[in-house]
Design a protein around this motif. Structure first.
Motif, mmCIF file in Angstrom:
data_model
loop_
_atom_site.group_PDB
_atom_site.id
_atom_site.type_symbol
_atom_site.label_atom_id
_atom_site.label_comp_id
_atom_site.label_asym_id
_atom_site.label_seq_id
_atom_site.Cartn_x
_atom_site.Cartn_y
_atom_site.Cartn_z
ATOM 1 N N TYR A 7 53.090 48.589 47.766
ATOM 2 C CA TYR A 7 54.367 48.454 48.670
ATOM 3 C C TYR A 7 55.203 47.194 48.377
ATOM 4 O O TYR A 7 56.189 46.979 48.749
ATOM 5 N N GLN A 8 54.713 46.491 47.184
ATOM 6 C CA GLN A 8 55.401 45.365 46.546
ATOM 7 C C GLN A 8 56.774 46.140 45.989
ATOM 8 O O GLN A 8 57.785 45.298 45.743
ATOM 9 N N GLN A 25 45.554 35.194 39.558
ATOM 10 C CA GLN A 25 45.713 35.446 40.968
ATOM 11 C C GLN A 25 46.733 36.815 41.078
ATOM 12 O O GLN A 25 47.654 36.760 40.286
ATOM 13 N N PRO A 26 46.629 37.466 42.147
ATOM 14 C CA PRO A 26 47.673 38.725 42.248
ATOM 15 C C PRO A 26 48.988 37.897 42.617
ATOM 16 O O PRO A 26 49.182 36.967 43.032
ATOM 17 N N THR A 27 50.042 38.880 42.309
ATOM 18 C CA THR A 27 51.464 38.572 42.657
ATOM 19 C C THR A 27 51.664 38.419 44.198
ATOM 20 O O THR A 27 52.997 38.328 44.405
ATOM 21 N N GLY A 28 50.891 38.931 45.138
ATOM 22 C CA GLY A 28 51.225 39.043 46.339
ATOM 23 C C GLY A 28 50.748 40.220 47.024
ATOM 24 O O GLY A 28 50.032 41.276 46.421
ATOM 25 N N GLY A 34 55.537 46.536 56.218
ATOM 26 C CA GLY A 34 56.309 45.446 55.914
ATOM 27 C C GLY A 34 56.502 44.258 56.591
ATOM 28 O O GLY A 34 57.110 43.520 56.504
ATOM 29 N N SER A 35 55.708 44.265 57.776
ATOM 30 C CA SER A 35 55.570 43.239 58.796
ATOM 31 C C SER A 35 55.048 42.066 58.401
ATOM 32 O O SER A 35 55.216 41.002 58.687
ATOM 33 N N TRP A 36 53.940 42.303 57.611
ATOM 34 C CA TRP A 36 52.993 40.940 57.067
ATOM 35 C C TRP A 36 53.056 41.163 55.452
ATOM 36 O O TRP A 36 53.204 42.192 54.726
ATOM 37 N N ALA A 37 53.267 39.796 54.790
ATOM 38 C CA ALA A 37 53.055 39.689 53.512
ATOM 39 C C ALA A 37 52.490 38.283 53.111
ATOM 40 O O ALA A 37 52.517 37.396 53.849
ATOM 41 N N PHE A 61 44.254 33.953 47.367
ATOM 42 C CA PHE A 61 44.711 35.195 47.738
ATOM 43 C C PHE A 61 43.756 35.926 48.633
ATOM 44 O O PHE A 61 44.026 36.609 49.723
ATOM 45 N N GLU A 62 42.516 35.679 48.585
ATOM 46 C CA GLU A 62 41.408 36.140 49.303
ATOM 47 C C GLU A 62 41.331 35.792 50.750
ATOM 48 O O GLU A 62 41.387 36.496 51.725
#
Length: 87
Positions: A7-8, A25-28, A34-37, A61-62
């Protein structure tokens, strides 16, 4: 079986160089609605964003994913209790 979707891609950033995550690390992460990121912040921490407002900073990230999952459970639980009160 649910399909894995990133969904990024629905929420692109205009300045990706400023938001680059630490190596490994992941990019996000962005929830389906789309309410939480979880957005990389200063290369080490992740900012937890809910409806456009920064709610929390996580050390990795974890931890960010755990925080988002807990908050989603709280929202679901609160929605159920409100539904039961109105009946």
């Amino acid at each position: 079986m649910a399909r894995k979707v990133n969904y990024q891609t629905f929420y692109p950033t205009t300045l990706p160089s400023l938001l680059d995550a630490k190596v490994g690390q992941p990019t996000g992460y962005v929830t389906k609605d789309g309410s939480w990121a979880a957005v990389p912040s200063d290369g080490r921490k992740f900012a937890i964003v809910h409806n456009g407002i920064i709610e929390h900073f996580s050390k990795n990230f974890e931890c960010a994913m755990i925080y988002i999952q807990k908050e989603l459970k709280k929202e679901k639980r609160n929605a159920r209790s409100k539904l039961n009160r109105s009946e």
